[in-house]
Design a protein around this motif. Structure first.
Motif, mmCIF file in Angstrom:
data_model
loop_
_atom_site.group_PDB
_atom_site.id
_atom_site.type_symbol
_atom_site.label_atom_id
_atom_site.label_comp_id
_atom_site.label_asym_id
_atom_site.label_seq_id
_atom_site.Cartn_x
_atom_site.Cartn_y
_atom_site.Cartn_z
ATOM 1 N N TYR A 217 -2.026 53.347 112.659
ATOM 2 C CA TYR A 217 -1.076 53.112 113.856
ATOM 3 C C TYR A 217 -0.964 54.429 114.312
ATOM 4 O O TYR A 217 -0.877 55.516 113.816
ATOM 5 N N ARG A 218 -1.012 54.358 115.727
ATOM 6 C CA ARG A 218 -0.618 55.417 116.685
ATOM 7 C C ARG A 218 0.564 55.133 117.621
ATOM 8 O O ARG A 218 0.181 54.133 118.301
ATOM 9 N N ASN A 219 1.322 55.944 117.396
ATOM 10 C CA ASN A 219 2.690 55.662 118.319
ATOM 11 C C ASN A 219 3.086 54.443 117.942
ATOM 12 O O ASN A 219 3.378 53.382 119.002
ATOM 13 N N GLU A 220 3.258 53.929 116.706
ATOM 14 C CA GLU A 220 3.558 52.552 116.456
ATOM 15 C C GLU A 220 2.627 51.575 116.802
ATOM 16 O O GLU A 220 3.043 50.200 116.732
ATOM 17 N N GLU A 221 1.734 51.618 117.369
ATOM 18 C CA GLU A 221 0.622 50.739 117.909
ATOM 19 C C GLU A 221 -0.495 50.688 117.179
ATOM 20 O O GLU A 221 -0.890 51.439 116.632
ATOM 21 N N ASP A 274 -0.329 60.086 113.061
ATOM 22 C CA ASP A 274 -1.037 58.674 112.758
ATOM 23 C C ASP A 274 -0.339 58.065 111.651
ATOM 24 O O ASP A 274 -0.034 59.126 110.693
ATOM 25 N N GLN A 275 -0.399 56.906 111.075
ATOM 26 C CA GLN A 275 -0.024 56.651 110.020
ATOM 27 C C GLN A 275 -1.004 55.636 109.361
ATOM 28 O O GLN A 275 -1.590 54.680 110.161
ATOM 29 N N GLU A 277 -2.219 52.894 106.688
ATOM 30 C CA GLU A 277 -2.076 52.040 105.773
ATOM 31 C C GLU A 277 -3.140 50.960 105.150
ATOM 32 O O GLU A 277 -3.974 50.488 105.744
ATOM 33 N N THR A 287 0.885 53.724 101.931
ATOM 34 C CA THR A 287 1.107 54.167 103.346
ATOM 35 C C THR A 287 1.186 55.792 103.304
ATOM 36 O O THR A 287 1.983 56.230 102.429
ATOM 37 N N PRO A 289 1.713 59.009 106.224
ATOM 38 C CA PRO A 289 1.608 59.793 107.666
ATOM 39 C C PRO A 289 0.652 60.785 107.752
ATOM 40 O O PRO A 289 0.152 61.543 106.552
#
Length: 299
Positions: A217-221, A274-275, A277, A287, A289
């Motif tokens: 995920y980047r910027n929650e996307e 970024d995150q 998972e 998960t 970050p």
């Protein structure tokens, strides 16, 4: 039956616990899974049976698994990793080594078909982090990715006592520049995470049916997603463990990562914030970050 370690709220001390199939969490009167396995061996029963005896007359925690601050499920003295164990991994390594010439043959083709697998040293207890801990980007690389992998938790004799999730962070540009740079492409502070739990081996009917999913995920996307199965492995787990044990000391609690079959698009590189998972069926979700600033000291 899964095993976790979490931080007890009042004492803030690491606590070992078992998770039942009903997702109930039971604290265990031991410091590590290795102690549980050793005591079960003394009693000449399986670890699962021993754990069931331990929790039979106790009550589960009031907190759910999601409410706990999880730690690495085992403080592995060493983490080793396997490379080029999947077709997808071989193709990705060839791409790195040949500047995108997909039809070129390299030493990665040779190791994929060779009797001897690629096994390399990945991490130590001090460099390895658990669920929700920060993974660091290497400061001298411009092409970095996670490598989601099934991890084998080993006894001192090399017996597989459980399965966990591992993230083998990798610098594709450094490895592609020169294969002799592999240690630098793989090993730096906070470049490896494992968790969130250990699934006891004796409860797994077929370890070649694990489903692995990786999401970034980047910027929650959601920007990257891929899936694979351990049935795509080129080599067996016994084969990989056998080569790790050959003329080598395997410390109790060593984790051996078994390679990746999920590779982000070639134009992708991880960025600060970024995150990652990683989900593996039956084990859970790991998960972490991503941070760009490498800490000067290992906490």
């Amino acid at each position: 039956m899964r095993i976790i370690r979490y931080e007890e709220k009042q004492s803030q001390s690491p606590t070992l616990a078992a998770i039942t199939d009903q997702n109930q969490v039971y604290p265990l009167p031991f410091n590590s899974l290795l102690e549980v396995v050793a005591e079960a061996k003394v009693k000449q029963i399986k670890p699962v049976e021993f754990i069931q005896e331990l929790i039979a007359d106790s009550l589960p925690l009031n907190e759910s698994l999601q409410e706990l601050k999880l730690l690495v499920p085992i403080e592995a003295p060493e983490v080793w990793a396997s490379g080029v164990t999947y077709q997808k991994s071989k193709e990705a390594r060839n791409y790195e080594a040949t500047n995108g010439k997909l039809d070129a043959n390299t030493f990665y083709d040779k190791v994929y078909d060779a009797e001897r697998p690629e096994i390399f040293f990945k991490s130590t207890k001090e460099r390895t982090i658990g669920p929700d801990g920060d993974l660091f980007l290497r400061s001298d690389s411009n092409w970095q990715i996670p490598e989601p992998e099934l991890g084998l938790v080993l006894s001192g004799e090399g017996e597989i006592i459980g399965y966990t999730i591992g993230n083998d962070m990798s610098c594709r540009d450094i490895e592609g520049e020169n294969p002799l740079y592999l240690p630098q492409a793989k090993l730096w502070s906070h470049s490896c995470s494992i968790g969130p739990a250990i699934l006891l081996a004796e409860t797994v009917e077929d370890p070649y049916q694990f489903e692995i999913t990786c999401k970034i995920y980047r910027n929650e996307e959601l920007v990257v997603e891929g899936s694979a199965s351990t049935n795509q492995l080129k080599r067996t787990f016994d084969e990989l463990v056998g080569f790790l044990k050959r003329d080598n000391i395997v410390f109790p609690g060593t984790v051996l990562l078994t390679g990746t079959c999920i590779v982000p698009p070639n134009e992708f590189t991880l960025a600060d914030g970024d995150q990652i998972e990683i989900l593996i069926s039956g084990i859970g979700s790991l998960t972490n970050p991503v941070k760009s600033q490498v800490a000067q000291t290992v906490k």
